[in-house]
Design an enzyme around this catalytic site. Sequence first.
Site, mmCIF file in Angstrom:
data_model
loop_
_atom_site.group_PDB
_atom_site.id
_atom_site.type_symbol
_atom_site.label_atom_id
_atom_site.label_comp_id
_atom_site.label_asym_id
_atom_site.label_seq_id
_atom_site.Cartn_x
_atom_site.Cartn_y
_atom_site.Cartn_z
ATOM 1 N N TRP A 12 39.137 26.203 -20.242
ATOM 2 C CA TRP A 12 39.679 25.440 -19.127
ATOM 3 C C TRP A 12 39.233 23.986 -19.158
ATOM 4 C CZ3 TRP A 12 43.714 27.631 -17.396
ATOM 5 C CH2 TRP A 12 43.797 29.029 -17.384
ATOM 6 N N ASP A 61 35.393 21.418 -11.547
ATOM 7 C CA ASP A 61 36.303 22.542 -11.397
ATOM 8 C C ASP A 61 35.457 23.765 -11.067
ATOM 9 O OD1 ASP A 61 38.043 24.659 -11.636
ATOM 10 O OD2 ASP A 61 38.674 24.222 -13.691
ATOM 11 N N LYS A 83 40.097 33.683 -6.778
ATOM 12 C CA LYS A 83 38.952 34.415 -7.288
ATOM 13 C C LYS A 83 37.941 34.731 -6.184
ATOM 14 C CE LYS A 83 39.701 32.078 -11.701
ATOM 15 N NZ LYS A 83 40.304 33.165 -12.465
#
Length: 365
Positions: free
Chosen positions: A102, A172, A196
């Site tokens: 990511w 992030d 999540k």
Amino acid sequence: MVRAHNFNAGPSALPLDVLKKAQEELIDFKGTGMSVMELSHRSKEFEDVLADAKDRLKKLMEIPDTHEILFLQGGASLQFSMLPMNFLQEGKVGAYVVTGSWSKKALKEAKNFGETVVVASTEDDSFTHIPEVTVNTLPENTGYLHITTNNTIYGTQWQDFPDFGDVPVFADMSSDILSKKVDVSKFAVIYGGAQKNLGPSGVTIVILRKDLLNQQNSGLPTMLDYTTHIKANSLFNTPPTFGIYMLSLVLEWVEQNGGVEGIQKRNEEKAALLYDLMDEFPEFYTPHAQKDSRSLMNVTFTMPNEELTKDFLQKAKAEGFIGLNGHRSIGGCRASIYNAVPIETCQALAEFMKAYREAHLQSVK
């Protein structure tokens, strides 16, 4: 009804109490005669939902008044572009720490908007740990530093955050936001998808320090300009209303379960159940992450061979353990144990893993 042992990496498990409350209110939300999904986003009823979500998040994360809270769409993936588009200025570089897939994707998008530099990477070590980074690692003309605090695919996580001085830090936190105590004031931007730890998919949280807007680039598309959404209180266009409502319920559940401190303690206990077992039998269950970088959210491990891994995953699924496959890019196994995963589910998995190993050793004798 028997609930699955849900280890999906995202969308992931939601608290059962939250699902039950949403079920109760699904058809008639607080006497409106409508579902939350039917409410106008301009209505007083939904504005109250939005305000409740912001207030709860602010209190739980101790977000200072220096920061704005936004509920956007497009996932963290849109933020990969939106952040450099807004804040990567000419003559400055976007500094990136590459710790997994990511962060590599975030770097790729930033290159479209200006100069970037990789100040640290663990790719040569198969992303098994978090690299050491200090303010002295950064170029003098660093405009911002970008990090990914938890790496879902590789199971690594930043354990603490150095002081980077005046350099704005963009983080992030998609897969570990609200999982442990974090000093929000250390960050210029915290962002992440909700799917999540905060709710269902569809909502993106952005916590942005207000003074960043003083160095914002001009000529931005309206929808990709943070100022647009700040001025409109995240209501410039129709937001993901049901997702924000669910997020508010999840935050209420966190409050009822000891706040962030209580959640962190439980997350540490859940992770220890699995890591302790793997440390006891490292020749059979081998963690991908080095000890000093192990994630509380994603426990990744390999087994002696692919045939055994496939058999383990098949037998685990038959016993109700869902989502234990490692990411398709690296294989192996992964147990995502986000906030809503009950400790009993982790206990059941640890017991299954121990029994599976014993059965296998007996079969090869």
